[in-house]
Design a protein around this motif. Structure first.
Motif, PDB file in Angstrom:
ATOM      1  N   UNK A 161     -23.215  -7.207  -1.619  1.00  0.00           N
ATOM      2  CA  UNK A 161     -23.326  -6.643  -0.271  1.00  0.00           C
ATOM      3  C   UNK A 161     -24.590  -5.779  -0.204  1.00  0.00           C
ATOM      4  N   UNK A 162     -25.387  -5.894   0.873  1.00  0.00           N
ATOM      5  CA  UNK A 162     -25.158  -6.646   2.112  1.00  0.00           C
ATOM      6  C   UNK A 162     -25.652  -8.081   2.010  1.00  0.00           C
ATOM      7  N   UNK A 163     -25.006  -8.962   2.769  1.00  0.00           N
ATOM      8  CA  UNK A 163     -25.483 -10.336   2.860  1.00  0.00           C
ATOM      9  C   UNK A 163     -26.782 -10.370   3.661  1.00  0.00           C
ATOM     10  N   UNK A 164     -27.625 -11.318   3.345  1.00  0.00           N
ATOM     11  CA  UNK A 164     -28.906 -11.438   4.049  1.00  0.00           C
ATOM     12  C   UNK A 164     -28.701 -12.061   5.429  1.00  0.00           C
ATOM     13  N   UNK A 165     -29.362 -11.484   6.404  1.00  0.00           N
ATOM     14  CA  UNK A 165     -29.366 -12.043   7.758  1.00  0.00           C
ATOM     15  C   UNK A 165     -30.802 -12.390   8.099  1.00  0.00           C
ATOM     16  N   UNK A 166     -31.081 -13.660   8.284  1.00  0.00           N
ATOM     17  CA  UNK A 166     -32.422 -14.106   8.630  1.00  0.00           C
ATOM     18  C   UNK A 166     -32.598 -14.088  10.151  1.00  0.00           C
ATOM     19  N   UNK A 167     -33.823 -14.166  10.588  1.00  0.00           N
ATOM     20  CA  UNK A 167     -34.119 -14.108  12.009  1.00  0.00           C
ATOM     21  C   UNK A 167     -33.372 -15.182  12.791  1.00  0.00           C
ATOM     22  N   UNK A 168     -33.291 -16.371  12.220  1.00  0.00           N
ATOM     23  CA  UNK A 168     -32.626 -17.466  12.918  1.00  0.00           C
ATOM     24  C   UNK A 168     -31.106 -17.319  12.944  1.00  0.00           C
ATOM     25  N   UNK A 169     -30.574 -16.348  12.125  1.00  0.00           N
ATOM     26  CA  UNK A 169     -29.129 -16.125  12.089  1.00  0.00           C
ATOM     27  C   UNK A 169     -28.651 -15.201  13.207  1.00  0.00           C
ATOM     28  N   UNK A 170     -29.562 -14.486  13.838  1.00  0.00           N
ATOM     29  CA  UNK A 170     -29.169 -13.465  14.818  1.00  0.00           C
ATOM     30  C   UNK A 170     -28.425 -14.050  16.009  1.00  0.00           C
ATOM     31  N   UNK A 171     -28.709 -15.309  16.340  1.00  0.00           N
ATOM     32  CA  UNK A 171     -28.018 -15.938  17.474  1.00  0.00           C
ATOM     33  C   UNK A 171     -26.671 -16.531  17.068  1.00  0.00           C
ATOM     34  N   UNK A 172     -26.403 -16.608  15.769  1.00  0.00           N
ATOM     35  CA  UNK A 172     -25.129 -17.144  15.286  1.00  0.00           C
ATOM     36  C   UNK A 172     -24.098 -16.026  15.193  1.00  0.00           C
ATOM     37  N   UNK A 173     -22.833 -16.402  15.027  1.00  0.00           N
ATOM     38  CA  UNK A 173     -21.799 -15.392  14.815  1.00  0.00           C
ATOM     39  C   UNK A 173     -21.329 -15.408  13.366  1.00  0.00           C
ATOM     40  N   UNK A 174     -20.558 -14.394  13.006  1.00  0.00           N
ATOM     41  CA  UNK A 174     -20.121 -14.253  11.612  1.00  0.00           C
ATOM     42  C   UNK A 174     -19.217 -15.401  11.172  1.00  0.00           C
ATOM     43  N   UNK A 175     -18.436 -15.966  12.104  1.00  0.00           N
ATOM     44  CA  UNK A 175     -17.568 -17.086  11.758  1.00  0.00           C
ATOM     45  C   UNK A 175     -18.390 -18.292  11.300  1.00  0.00           C
ATOM     46  N   UNK A 176     -19.581 -18.445  11.874  1.00  0.00           N
ATOM     47  CA  UNK A 176     -20.472 -19.534  11.474  1.00  0.00           C
ATOM     48  C   UNK A 176     -21.197 -19.228  10.171  1.00  0.00           C
ATOM     49  N   UNK A 177     -21.440 -17.930   9.906  1.00  0.00           N
ATOM     50  CA  UNK A 177     -22.254 -17.536   8.755  1.00  0.00           C
ATOM     51  C   UNK A 177     -21.440 -17.274   7.485  1.00  0.00           C
TER      52      UNK A 177
END
Length: 339
Positions: free
Chosen positions: A70-86
Protein backbone atom coordinates in the motif's frame (compact mmCIF):
# COMPACT_ATOMS: atom_id res chain seq x y z
CA UNK A 1 2.27 -17.66 10.95
CA UNK A 2 5.73 -17.81 9.39
CA UNK A 3 8.94 -15.85 9.72
CA UNK A 4 10.87 -13.58 7.41
CA UNK A 5 14.59 -14.18 7.84
CA UNK A 6 17.07 -11.61 6.54
CA UNK A 7 20.64 -12.89 6.46
CA UNK A 8 23.76 -10.90 5.49
CA UNK A 9 21.72 -8.48 3.36
CA UNK A 10 23.64 -5.84 1.42
CA UNK A 11 22.19 -3.37 -1.06
CA UNK A 12 23.15 -0.05 -2.62
CA UNK A 13 21.86 1.99 -5.53
CA UNK A 14 24.16 2.07 -8.54
CA UNK A 15 24.46 5.86 -8.37
CA UNK A 16 25.40 5.92 -4.68
CA UNK A 17 28.78 5.33 -3.02
CA UNK A 18 27.22 4.57 0.37
CA UNK A 19 25.34 1.28 0.86
CA UNK A 20 21.74 1.39 2.10
CA UNK A 21 22.21 -1.97 3.86
CA UNK A 22 25.51 -3.70 4.60
CA UNK A 23 25.69 -7.26 5.99
CA UNK A 24 22.35 -6.90 7.82
CA UNK A 25 20.69 -9.84 9.58
CA UNK A 26 17.44 -10.04 11.57
CA UNK A 27 14.21 -12.06 11.82
CA UNK A 28 10.59 -10.87 11.99
CA UNK A 29 7.31 -12.75 12.36
CA UNK A 30 4.55 -12.35 9.78
CA UNK A 31 1.89 -12.34 12.53
CA UNK A 32 3.33 -9.17 14.09
CA UNK A 33 1.96 -5.67 13.83
CA UNK A 34 5.37 -4.27 13.02
CA UNK A 35 6.23 -0.58 13.06
CA UNK A 36 9.13 0.40 10.78
CA UNK A 37 11.11 3.32 12.21
CA UNK A 38 14.01 5.31 10.81
CA UNK A 39 15.10 8.72 9.55
CA UNK A 40 14.19 9.82 6.04
CA UNK A 41 16.56 8.28 3.53
CA UNK A 42 17.60 5.37 5.79
CA UNK A 43 16.02 2.74 3.52
CA UNK A 44 12.52 1.96 4.83
CA UNK A 45 10.75 2.07 1.46
CA UNK A 46 13.81 0.44 -0.15
CA UNK A 47 13.50 -2.53 2.20
CA UNK A 48 9.80 -2.89 1.35
CA UNK A 49 10.75 -2.95 -2.33
CA UNK A 50 13.37 -5.63 -1.60
CA UNK A 51 10.63 -7.75 0.00
CA UNK A 52 8.57 -7.24 -3.13
CA UNK A 53 11.51 -8.44 -5.26
CA UNK A 54 11.91 -5.19 -7.17
CA UNK A 55 15.71 -4.90 -6.72
CA UNK A 56 18.64 -7.27 -6.84
CA UNK A 57 20.67 -7.62 -3.64
CA UNK A 58 23.34 -9.76 -2.06
CA UNK A 59 22.61 -11.97 0.92
CA UNK A 60 19.36 -13.81 1.54
CA UNK A 61 15.73 -12.91 2.37
CA UNK A 62 13.78 -16.07 3.23
CA UNK A 63 9.96 -15.92 3.43
CA UNK A 64 7.07 -18.26 2.67
CA UNK A 65 4.32 -15.64 2.34
CA UNK A 66 3.61 -13.28 -0.58
CA UNK A 67 3.69 -9.56 0.12
CA UNK A 68 1.28 -6.83 -0.96
CA UNK A 69 2.01 -3.11 -0.89
CA UNK A 70 0.00 0.00 0.00
CA UNK A 71 -0.61 2.43 -1.66
CA UNK A 72 -1.54 0.90 -4.99
CA UNK A 73 -0.40 2.86 -8.03
CA UNK A 74 -2.99 4.96 -9.83
CA UNK A 75 -2.00 5.96 -13.35
CA UNK A 76 -3.45 8.91 -15.23
CA UNK A 77 -5.60 6.66 -17.37
CA UNK A 78 -7.02 5.01 -14.21
CA UNK A 79 -8.64 8.20 -12.90
CA UNK A 80 -11.75 7.70 -15.03
CA UNK A 81 -12.15 4.09 -13.83
CA UNK A 82 -13.66 2.99 -10.53
CA UNK A 83 -12.15 0.83 -7.81
CA UNK A 84 -14.34 -2.16 -8.76
CA UNK A 85 -12.64 -2.14 -12.16
CA UNK A 86 -9.14 -1.60 -10.73
CA UNK A 87 -9.13 -3.99 -7.75
CA UNK A 88 -8.29 -7.05 -9.87
CA UNK A 89 -5.29 -5.12 -11.21
CA UNK A 90 -4.31 -4.05 -7.70
CA UNK A 91 -4.83 -7.42 -6.00
CA UNK A 92 -5.37 -10.34 -8.40
CA UNK A 93 -8.04 -12.76 -7.21
CA UNK A 94 -9.59 -10.40 -4.65
CA UNK A 95 -13.33 -10.87 -4.06
CA UNK A 96 -15.67 -7.87 -4.03
CA UNK A 97 -17.72 -9.07 -1.06
CA UNK A 98 -14.57 -9.23 1.10
CA UNK A 99 -13.68 -5.68 0.08
CA UNK A 100 -17.18 -4.53 1.03
CA UNK A 101 -16.81 -6.13 4.47
CA UNK A 102 -13.53 -4.25 5.00
CA UNK A 103 -15.12 -0.98 3.86
CA UNK A 104 -17.87 -1.40 6.44
CA UNK A 105 -15.16 -1.65 9.13
CA UNK A 106 -13.75 1.60 7.78
CA UNK A 107 -17.15 3.24 8.10
CA UNK A 108 -17.71 3.93 4.39
CA UNK A 109 -20.39 2.82 1.95
CA UNK A 110 -19.60 0.25 -0.74
CA UNK A 111 -20.88 2.84 -3.22
CA UNK A 112 -17.33 4.24 -3.27
CA UNK A 113 -16.25 1.20 -5.30
CA UNK A 114 -18.34 2.36 -8.24
CA UNK A 115 -17.39 6.01 -8.36
CA UNK A 116 -14.60 7.22 -10.69
CA UNK A 117 -11.29 7.48 -8.83
CA UNK A 118 -10.95 11.17 -9.75
CA UNK A 119 -14.11 11.95 -7.75
CA UNK A 120 -12.76 10.39 -4.54
CA UNK A 121 -10.97 12.44 -1.90
CA UNK A 122 -7.55 11.33 -0.60
CA UNK A 123 -9.25 9.91 2.49
CA UNK A 124 -11.75 7.94 0.40
CA UNK A 125 -9.00 6.59 -1.87
CA UNK A 126 -6.99 5.49 1.19
CA UNK A 127 -9.98 3.68 2.70
CA UNK A 128 -10.81 1.91 -0.58
CA UNK A 129 -7.19 0.81 -1.05
CA UNK A 130 -6.93 -0.43 2.55
CA UNK A 131 -10.19 -2.34 2.06
CA UNK A 132 -8.73 -4.07 -1.00
CA UNK A 133 -5.37 -4.63 0.75
CA UNK A 134 -6.89 -6.44 3.75
CA UNK A 135 -9.47 -8.36 1.68
CA UNK A 136 -6.92 -11.01 0.71
CA UNK A 137 -5.76 -14.05 2.64
CA UNK A 138 -2.28 -15.21 3.63
CA UNK A 139 -0.55 -11.99 2.53
CA UNK A 140 2.04 -10.12 4.53
CA UNK A 141 1.11 -6.47 4.06
CA UNK A 142 3.54 -3.59 3.55
CA UNK A 143 1.82 -0.31 4.44
CA UNK A 144 3.69 2.89 3.55
CA UNK A 145 2.48 6.16 5.14
CA UNK A 146 -1.29 5.45 5.12
CA UNK A 147 -2.25 8.74 6.82
CA UNK A 148 -0.51 11.08 4.38
CA UNK A 149 -2.87 13.80 3.07
CA UNK A 150 -5.63 12.80 5.52
CA UNK A 151 -7.51 15.13 7.88
CA UNK A 152 -7.73 14.39 11.60
CA UNK A 153 -11.06 12.55 11.37
CA UNK A 154 -9.86 10.27 8.58
CA UNK A 155 -6.60 9.62 10.47
CA UNK A 156 -8.55 8.48 13.51
CA UNK A 157 -10.66 6.08 11.39
CA UNK A 158 -7.54 4.57 9.76
CA UNK A 159 -5.82 4.29 13.14
CA UNK A 160 -8.77 2.45 14.69
CA UNK A 161 -8.99 0.15 11.66
CA UNK A 162 -5.29 -0.80 11.63
CA UNK A 163 -5.29 -1.33 15.41
CA UNK A 164 -7.65 -4.26 14.85
CA UNK A 165 -5.46 -5.88 12.19
CA UNK A 166 -2.22 -7.87 12.26
CA UNK A 167 0.36 -9.28 9.88
CA UNK A 168 1.85 -6.10 8.46
CA UNK A 169 4.78 -3.71 8.39
CA UNK A 170 3.70 -0.11 8.94
CA UNK A 171 5.93 2.74 7.80
CA UNK A 172 4.83 6.04 9.29
CA UNK A 173 6.16 9.24 10.85
CA UNK A 174 2.92 9.52 12.85
CA UNK A 175 3.94 8.54 16.39
CA UNK A 176 0.35 8.40 17.59
CA UNK A 177 -0.51 5.93 14.80
CA UNK A 178 2.51 3.74 15.61
CA UNK A 179 1.67 3.72 19.33
CA UNK A 180 -1.90 2.64 18.65
CA UNK A 181 -1.29 0.04 15.93
CA UNK A 182 1.98 -1.88 16.46
CA UNK A 183 3.25 -4.46 18.93
CA UNK A 184 6.85 -4.71 17.61
CA UNK A 185 9.25 -2.24 16.01
CA UNK A 186 11.98 -2.67 13.41
CA UNK A 187 14.38 0.25 13.78
CA UNK A 188 16.96 1.54 11.33
CA UNK A 189 19.41 3.32 13.61
CA UNK A 190 22.36 5.38 12.39
CA UNK A 191 24.63 2.35 12.23
CA UNK A 192 22.65 -0.70 13.38
CA UNK A 193 19.27 -2.40 12.94
CA UNK A 194 17.27 -3.70 15.89
CA UNK A 195 13.96 -5.47 16.52
CA UNK A 196 12.09 -4.81 19.77
CA UNK A 197 8.80 -5.76 21.37
CA UNK A 198 6.49 -2.80 22.03
CA UNK A 199 5.35 0.34 20.28
CA UNK A 200 7.06 3.59 19.34
CA UNK A 201 6.92 5.14 22.82
CA UNK A 202 8.40 2.11 24.58
CA UNK A 203 11.21 1.95 22.00
CA UNK A 204 11.88 5.69 22.36
CA UNK A 205 12.06 5.38 26.15
CA UNK A 206 14.56 2.51 25.82
CA UNK A 207 16.57 4.48 23.26
CA UNK A 208 16.83 7.55 25.51
CA UNK A 209 18.10 5.37 28.37
CA UNK A 210 20.58 3.60 26.10
CA UNK A 211 21.80 6.91 24.62
CA UNK A 212 22.27 8.41 28.10
CA UNK A 213 24.26 5.36 29.24
CA UNK A 214 26.39 5.37 26.07
CA UNK A 215 27.13 9.09 26.47
CA UNK A 216 28.14 8.63 30.12
CA UNK A 217 30.33 5.64 29.25
CA UNK A 218 31.93 7.56 26.41
CA UNK A 219 32.77 10.48 28.71
CA UNK A 220 34.23 8.07 31.29
CA UNK A 221 36.46 6.42 28.69
CA UNK A 222 37.53 9.79 27.28
CA UNK A 223 38.66 10.93 30.75
CA UNK A 224 40.54 7.68 31.34
CA UNK A 225 42.21 7.93 27.92
CA UNK A 226 43.28 11.50 28.66
CA UNK A 227 44.71 10.52 32.05
CA UNK A 228 46.59 7.53 30.60
CA UNK A 229 47.94 9.63 27.75
CA UNK A 230 49.28 12.24 30.17
CA UNK A 231 50.88 9.62 32.44
CA UNK A 232 52.33 7.77 29.44
CA UNK A 233 53.92 10.93 28.02
CA UNK A 234 55.41 11.75 31.43
CA UNK A 235 56.85 8.25 31.84
CA UNK A 236 58.26 8.32 28.30
CA UNK A 237 59.87 11.70 29.01
CA UNK A 238 61.44 10.36 32.20
CA UNK A 239 62.69 7.26 30.38
CA UNK A 240 64.30 9.36 27.64
CA UNK A 241 65.82 11.76 30.12
CA UNK A 242 67.14 8.88 32.22
CA UNK A 243 68.62 7.11 29.16
CA UNK A 244 70.48 10.27 28.16
CA UNK A 245 72.38 10.23 31.46
CA UNK A 246 74.14 6.96 30.51
CA UNK A 247 76.64 8.75 28.29
CA UNK A 248 78.48 11.82 29.41
CA UNK A 249 78.30 13.17 32.97
CA UNK A 250 79.85 15.90 35.08
CA UNK A 251 82.49 14.33 37.42
CA UNK A 252 82.28 17.34 39.74
CA UNK A 253 78.48 17.20 40.15
CA UNK A 254 78.38 13.38 40.04
CA UNK A 255 81.60 12.60 41.90
CA UNK A 256 80.05 9.55 43.56
CA UNK A 257 79.01 7.90 40.24
CA UNK A 258 80.61 4.50 39.69
CA UNK A 259 81.25 2.47 36.54
CA UNK A 260 78.31 0.23 37.41
CA UNK A 261 75.90 3.18 37.21
CA UNK A 262 75.55 2.75 33.43
CA UNK A 263 73.94 -0.70 33.75
CA UNK A 264 71.74 0.55 36.62
CA UNK A 265 70.50 3.47 34.50
CA UNK A 266 69.79 1.07 31.59
CA UNK A 267 67.74 -1.22 33.82
CA UNK A 268 65.82 1.73 35.23
CA UNK A 269 65.09 3.02 31.72
CA UNK A 270 63.88 -0.40 30.63
CA UNK A 271 61.51 -0.53 33.59
CA UNK A 272 60.10 2.89 32.71
CA UNK A 273 59.64 1.84 29.08
CA UNK A 274 57.75 -1.25 30.27
CA UNK A 275 55.43 1.04 32.21
CA UNK A 276 54.88 3.10 29.08
CA UNK A 277 53.86 -0.06 27.18
CA UNK A 278 51.40 -0.99 29.94
CA UNK A 279 49.82 2.49 29.71
CA UNK A 280 49.62 2.15 25.92
CA UNK A 281 47.84 -1.21 26.22
CA UNK A 282 45.37 0.18 28.77
CA UNK A 283 44.72 3.21 26.56
CA UNK A 284 44.11 1.00 23.50
CA UNK A 285 41.72 -1.11 25.55
CA UNK A 286 39.75 1.98 26.60
CA UNK A 287 39.67 3.24 23.01
CA UNK A 288 38.35 -0.16 21.87
CA UNK A 289 35.66 -0.14 24.58
CA UNK A 290 34.68 3.39 23.59
CA UNK A 291 34.45 2.49 19.91
CA UNK A 292 30.84 2.34 18.75
CA UNK A 293 29.30 3.73 21.95
CA UNK A 294 27.90 6.76 20.11
CA UNK A 295 27.29 5.09 16.74
CA UNK A 296 23.49 5.19 17.07
CA UNK A 297 23.12 8.58 18.77
CA UNK A 298 21.59 11.14 16.44
CA UNK A 299 23.62 14.32 16.32
CA UNK A 300 21.49 17.47 16.17
CA UNK A 301 23.23 20.23 14.27
CA UNK A 302 22.53 23.89 14.90
CA UNK A 303 20.85 25.66 12.01
CA UNK A 304 21.81 29.29 11.72
CA UNK A 305 19.95 31.65 9.41
CA UNK A 306 21.33 35.11 8.81
CA UNK A 307 18.97 37.58 7.15
CA UNK A 308 20.42 39.35 4.14
CA UNK A 309 20.19 43.10 4.03
CA UNK A 310 18.75 44.64 0.88
CA UNK A 311 20.06 47.93 -0.38
CA UNK A 312 16.52 49.35 -0.28
CA UNK A 313 14.27 49.43 2.78
CA UNK A 314 11.14 49.08 0.65
CA UNK A 315 11.12 46.21 -1.88
CA UNK A 316 7.59 46.50 -3.28
CA UNK A 317 5.01 49.26 -3.11
CA UNK A 318 1.47 49.13 -4.51
CA UNK A 319 -1.17 51.84 -4.39
CA UNK A 320 -4.84 51.45 -5.36
CA UNK A 321 -4.15 48.19 -7.27
CA UNK A 322 -7.00 46.38 -9.07
CA UNK A 323 -7.16 43.11 -11.04
CA UNK A 324 -9.89 41.83 -13.37
CA UNK A 325 -9.68 38.86 -15.74
CA UNK A 326 -10.70 39.48 -19.34
CA UNK A 327 -14.43 38.89 -19.92
CA UNK A 328 -14.99 38.59 -16.14
CA UNK A 329 -18.05 40.24 -14.59
CA UNK A 330 -16.26 41.36 -11.46
CA UNK A 331 -12.75 42.17 -10.33
CA UNK A 332 -10.62 39.76 -8.31
CA UNK A 333 -9.71 42.71 -6.08
CA UNK A 334 -9.85 46.50 -6.19
CA UNK A 335 -8.17 49.37 -4.35
CA UNK A 336 -5.39 47.20 -2.92
CA UNK A 337 -2.45 49.06 -1.38
CA UNK A 338 0.56 47.59 0.38
CA UNK A 339 4.31 47.94 0.72
Amino acid sequence: MAQIKVNDLSFSYGSSFDPIFEHVSFTIDTSWKLGFIGRNGKGKTTFLNLLLGKYEYSGNISMDWPCDYFPYKIHQEDLSKNADELMEQWKPGVESWRVMCELSELGVDAELLYRPIRTLSFGERTKVMLGVLFAGENDFLLIDEPTNHLDQEAREIVKKYLAGKKGFILVSHDRDLLDACVDHVLVLNRATIEVQTGNFSSWWENKERADAFATAENEKHMKEIGRLKSTMQQSRSWATKNENTKIGYDPIKEHDRTKNARSYIGAKTKKMESRVKVFEQRMERNIAEKEGLLQDIEQIRDLKLSPMEHYKDRLVEARDLSLRYRDADSAVFEGLSFE
